[in-house]
Scaffold this motif. Structure first.
Motif, PDB file in Angstrom:
ATOM      1  N   HIS A  87       0.841  -1.178   0.000  1.00 30.09           N
ATOM      2  CA  HIS A  87       0.000   0.000   0.000  1.00 30.09           C
ATOM      3  C   HIS A  87       0.886   1.241   0.000  1.00 30.09           C
ATOM      4  O   HIS A  87       1.854   1.326   0.743  1.00 30.09           O
ATOM      5  CB  HIS A  87      -0.901   0.024   1.232  1.00 30.09           C
ATOM      6  N   LYS A  88       0.549   2.179  -0.849  1.00 29.69           N
ATOM      7  CA  LYS A  88       1.297   3.416  -0.912  1.00 29.69           C
ATOM      8  C   LYS A  88       0.916   4.261   0.301  1.00 29.69           C
ATOM      9  O   LYS A  88      -0.259   4.537   0.530  1.00 29.69           O
ATOM     10  CB  LYS A  88       0.967   4.169  -2.202  1.00 29.69           C
ATOM     11  N   PRO A  89       1.885   4.665   1.095  1.00 22.92           N
ATOM     12  CA  PRO A  89       1.550   5.470   2.278  1.00 22.92           C
ATOM     13  C   PRO A  89       1.062   6.859   1.870  1.00 22.92           C
ATOM     14  O   PRO A  89       1.494   7.419   0.866  1.00 22.92           O
ATOM     15  CB  PRO A  89       2.865   5.549   3.045  1.00 22.92           C
TER      16      PRO A  89
END
Length: 95
Positions: free
Chosen positions: A41-43
């Protein structure tokens, strides 16, 4: 005696089939859970925000509104988001 052998065999076969189906279902669910937890997941940045644009106010559907006072024919305050969509659908039907 032959009857009891057939009865025992069918019961054991049914139990074995149910157990096999349960094991297969469990392994499928465990596999799906492991795949979904491995996705990267892209922060979000600290400056990230969600912008919602709308020209209407959508009230919450809660229990703190008047009951039995809803009318589609009179211009009244909307009771909930559901009533808004019902009103829009009725207006589309009437056109």
């Amino acid at each position: 005696m032959n009857f009891f052998k057939l009865l025992l065999g069918s019961c054991l076969g049914t139990i074995a089939g149910i157990l096999l189906l349960g094991i297969i279902s469990f392994t499928i669910l465990a596999g799906l859970a492991s795949v979904s937890s491995n996705q990267s997941h892209k922060p979000l940045d600290k400056a990230s925000f969600l912008e919602i644009r709308s020209d209407h106010v959508y009230p919450d559907k809660t229990d703190n509104v008047e009951k039995f006072n809803f009318s589609l024919t009179q211009k009244k305050k909307l009771v909930s988001l559901t009533s808004y969509f019902v009103l829009k659908k009725l207006q589309a039907i009437q056109k």
